[in-house]
Design a protein around this motif. Structure first.
Motif, PDB file in Angstrom:
ATOM      1  N   PHE A   4      35.464  47.789  49.497  1.00  0.00           N
ATOM      2  CA  PHE A   4      36.510  48.436  48.700  1.00  0.00           C
ATOM      3  C   PHE A   4      37.790  47.585  48.659  1.00  0.00           C
ATOM      4  O   PHE A   4      38.395  47.396  47.602  1.00  0.00           O
ATOM      5  N   ASP A   5      38.190  47.076  49.839  1.00  0.00           N
ATOM      6  CA  ASP A   5      39.425  46.279  49.905  1.00  0.00           C
ATOM      7  C   ASP A   5      39.328  45.024  49.034  1.00  0.00           C
ATOM      8  O   ASP A   5      40.285  44.662  48.323  1.00  0.00           O
ATOM      9  N   ASN A   6      38.205  44.347  49.057  1.00  0.00           N
ATOM     10  CA  ASN A   6      38.061  43.111  48.292  1.00  0.00           C
ATOM     11  C   ASN A   6      37.960  43.382  46.796  1.00  0.00           C
ATOM     12  O   ASN A   6      38.498  42.624  45.975  1.00  0.00           O
ATOM     13  N   HIS A   7      37.272  44.478  46.444  1.00  0.00           N
ATOM     14  CA  HIS A   7      37.227  44.827  45.025  1.00  0.00           C
ATOM     15  C   HIS A   7      38.616  45.221  44.508  1.00  0.00           C
ATOM     16  O   HIS A   7      38.981  44.901  43.372  1.00  0.00           O
ATOM     17  N   ARG A   8      39.366  45.942  45.333  1.00  0.00           N
ATOM     18  CA  ARG A   8      40.715  46.319  44.927  1.00  0.00           C
ATOM     19  C   ARG A   8      41.598  45.081  44.782  1.00  0.00           C
ATOM     20  O   ARG A   8      42.396  44.978  43.840  1.00  0.00           O
ATOM     21  N   ARG A   9      41.453  44.112  45.696  1.00  0.00           N
ATOM     22  CA  ARG A   9      42.218  42.867  45.597  1.00  0.00           C
ATOM     23  C   ARG A   9      41.883  42.120  44.304  1.00  0.00           C
ATOM     24  O   ARG A   9      42.773  41.656  43.588  1.00  0.00           O
ATOM     25  N   ALA A  10      40.598  42.031  43.982  1.00  0.00           N
ATOM     26  CA  ALA A  10      40.187  41.369  42.742  1.00  0.00           C
ATOM     27  C   ALA A  10      40.702  42.118  41.520  1.00  0.00           C
ATOM     28  O   ALA A  10      41.170  41.510  40.547  1.00  0.00           O
ATOM     29  N   ALA A  11      40.634  43.452  41.561  1.00  0.00           N
ATOM     30  CA  ALA A  11      41.120  44.250  40.429  1.00  0.00           C
ATOM     31  C   ALA A  11      42.615  44.071  40.237  1.00  0.00           C
ATOM     32  O   ALA A  11      43.110  43.984  39.095  1.00  0.00           O
ATOM     33  N   ASP A  12      43.376  44.029  41.329  1.00  0.00           N
ATOM     34  CA  ASP A  12      44.823  43.827  41.237  1.00  0.00           C
ATOM     35  C   ASP A  12      45.140  42.465  40.603  1.00  0.00           C
ATOM     36  O   ASP A  12      46.058  42.347  39.771  1.00  0.00           O
ATOM     37  N   LEU A  13      44.407  41.447  41.037  1.00  0.00           N
ATOM     38  CA  LEU A  13      44.632  40.110  40.465  1.00  0.00           C
ATOM     39  C   LEU A  13      44.320  40.084  38.966  1.00  0.00           C
ATOM     40  O   LEU A  13      45.071  39.519  38.166  1.00  0.00           O
ATOM     41  N   VAL A  14      43.208  40.690  38.587  1.00  0.00           N
ATOM     42  CA  VAL A  14      42.838  40.723  37.173  1.00  0.00           C
ATOM     43  C   VAL A  14      43.856  41.514  36.365  1.00  0.00           C
ATOM     44  O   VAL A  14      44.249  41.126  35.258  1.00  0.00           O
ATOM     45  N   HIS A  15      44.325  42.650  36.925  1.00  0.00           N
ATOM     46  CA  HIS A  15      45.324  43.455  36.225  1.00  0.00           C
ATOM     47  C   HIS A  15      46.620  42.666  36.028  1.00  0.00           C
ATOM     48  O   HIS A  15      47.217  42.683  34.940  1.00  0.00           O
ATOM     49  N   SER A  16      47.063  41.991  37.095  1.00  0.00           N
ATOM     50  CA  SER A  16      48.301  41.200  36.986  1.00  0.00           C
ATOM     51  C   SER A  16      48.150  40.088  35.959  1.00  0.00           C
ATOM     52  O   SER A  16      49.038  39.846  35.129  1.00  0.00           O
ATOM     53  N   PHE A  17      47.012  39.392  36.014  1.00  0.00           N
ATOM     54  CA  PHE A  17      46.780  38.322  35.064  1.00  0.00           C
ATOM     55  C   PHE A  17      46.741  38.868  33.633  1.00  0.00           C
ATOM     56  O   PHE A  17      47.299  38.276  32.704  1.00  0.00           O
TER      57      PHE A  17
END
Length: 500
Positions: free
Chosen positions: A293-306
């Motif tokens: 969950f933590d790693n998927h959330r980190r990836a999602a945050d990066l994609v959202h910011s980008f």
């Protein structure tokens, strides 16, 4: 005759150039020529006073002739030049205006008793008027001289009362007057042609320069777009690298969880389930799920910011946003590029700063300044500190400072850092457009001003004073287009004016 005129510089070989010159020469001072024509008609009639002194009996007839010439020929020709359709016939109109009164004058001298004994002065005045006040070219003046002189000689043959030798003196004086007028008009036309040629050459050169400038601007625009794409490419590469880490961990975790789940299923199916084994499997599954969950959330945050940053840059639209949260999104996309080089990045932003501006332009400015510090401020693989500070300047403006403790900028290069294509790392692939884009965005889009302070080996500081609302006239709009260059963070400042 045409070749002779071309040889002496009194005609252009190019027909279009010749036609253009004739129009300009004949119509260049049209209103002044018309005023001279009206004055000529008045003077022509006024010389009836001279006729009255010479012959009180015939002067009424000569005055009627003069008035008729003025009313039927001179004034209508003058009025005709007010019609745009008559402009193409301007030179023939001037010639007719001169020839008719010049020939009629010789007839008037026949009607006046002993008129040819006083004819020279009148003819010379007509010649002087024609050669100085009307825009006749040399060929047209030659026709005037030939026609009026022939008429004068013909009419003079009927004057039987001339004193011996006066006929020769009249023609001698009038002939020299014609020669001098031809020389004066020829010299004037020659000079006018040279000026026309020079102005045409300047106009052609101007058009070539404008075309070259347009081509240069198009090329520069294309290079700027290429620089933007290169910057976006760097951003994509950094985000891809950063996203690959949490996604890789998540994939590995999912694989481990799958194996753990199979083991737990086999244990349950064997009907030999021990409480300790079940508890241990559930703990491992819970830990894996949390890691997943933590790693998927980190990836999602990066994609959202980008996605947010890329959307802002693509749209170039104005919107209101809170600086602290927005800055976090921008730095999250930039952090991988800076972390890879080993630099320490510090971000300090006051709470409650809300800007209604262009987030895409501002993001590109911050990214270009940060990457410029990382690339140029720390050569030879050195590492250092890059600090980004955002604070409120006053109720309508904010201050953004991007500073580093790197190598600094040499004093000789300071006035040139915002020039397009200026770079000290061209051999390393730099285009020299990064800071030029920054300056244009700050001045033209964000309506702010930029200050640069630097000293060799003591770091570089870019200070941006930006309005929270670029459309607000009470902000920094009045100062737009100005930047300061300081030789040292605490040293004296030399102000440079730049136009957007």
């Amino acid at each position: 005759m045409k070749d002779l005129l071309i040889k002496f510089g009194l005609r252009f070989a190019n027909p279009e150039q010749e036609a253009s010159f004739v129009r300009r020469f004949a119509l260049g001072e049209l209103r002044r020529a018309q005023a001279a024509m009206v004055l000529g008609a008045i003077v022509y009639c006024a010389f009836a006073i001279w006729d009255r002194i010479l012959d009180p009996l015939a002067w009424t007839t000569t005055f009627a002739i003069r008035a008729a010439v003025a009313a039927i020929v001179l004034l209508p020709l003058t009025a005709a030049l007010f019609l745009p359709r008559a402009h193409r016939w301007a030179e023939p109109i001037y010639l007719l205006y001169c020839v008719v009164p010049g020939c009629v004058l010789s007839i008037i001298y026949l009607l006046i008793d002993r008129g040819f004994e006083h004819s020279t002065a009148g003819m010379i005045i007509v010649i002087l008027f024609v050669s100085t006040l009307l825009p006749l070219r040399l060929p047209a003046l030659t026709i005037f001289c030939t026609t009026t002189w022939a008429c004068f000689i013909y009419c003079q043959t009927f004057a039987t009362y001339l004193t011996d030798g006066l006929r020769f003196i009249n023609n001698f004086e009038i002939g020299f007057a014609y020669v001098l007028s031809l020389y004066a008009v020829g010299a004037r036309e020659f000079q006018a042609r040279r000026q026309f040629q020079t102005s045409q050459a300047l106009q052609d050169e101007k058009e070539r320069s404008v075309a070259a400038l347009v081509e240069l601007q198009n090329t520069q625009w294309q290079l700027v777009q290429a620089e933007k794409l290169a910057s976006l490419g760097q951003l994509v590469a950094g985000v891809s690298h950063e996203v690959s880490t949490p996604l890789g961990v998540a994939l590995t975790t999912a694989t481990v969880l799958e194996g753990e789940l199979k083991m737990l299923t086999a244990t349950i199916e064997s009907s030999q389930v021990r409480r300790s084994a079940l508890t241990q499997s559930i703990a491992r599954l819970s830990e894996g799920m949390k890691l997943l969950f933590d790693n998927h959330r980190r990836a999602a945050d990066l994609v959202h910011s980008f996605k947010q940053v890329a959307t802002d840059e693509a749209n170039q639209e104005r919107r209101a946003f809170e600086m602290r949260g927005w800055l976090g999104e921008v730095m999250s996309t930039l952090q991988p590029l800076l972390d890879r080089s080993g630099h320490t990045v510090r971000v300090i932003c006051e709470d409650g700063i809300v800007a209604d501006t262009y987030p895409g332009a501002l993001a590109q400015v911050i990214r270009n300044l940060a990457l410029n510090a990382a690339v140029h401020g720390f050569p030879d693989g050195r590492t250092g500190v890059i600090e980004l500070t955002v604070s409120r300047l006053d109720h309508g403006n904010m201050r953004v400072v991007v500073a580093d403790n790197g190598a600094g900028i040499p004093p000789d290069d300071l006035p040139k850092v915002f020039d397009p294509f200026f770079t000290t790392r061209r051999d390393k692939g730099s285009t020299g457009l990064g800071l030029h884009i920054v300056f244009n965005l700050v001045v033209s889009t964000l309506k702010g001003q930029i200050d640069l302070a630097s000293e060799p080996w003591q770091g570089t500081r870019f200070t941006l004073d930006l309005p929270l609302d670029p459309e607000n006239p009470n902000s920094l709009v009045s100062k737009t287009g100005e930047f300061q260059v300081s030789h040292g963070a605490m040293g004296p400042e030399a102000r440079h004016r730049a136009l957007s």
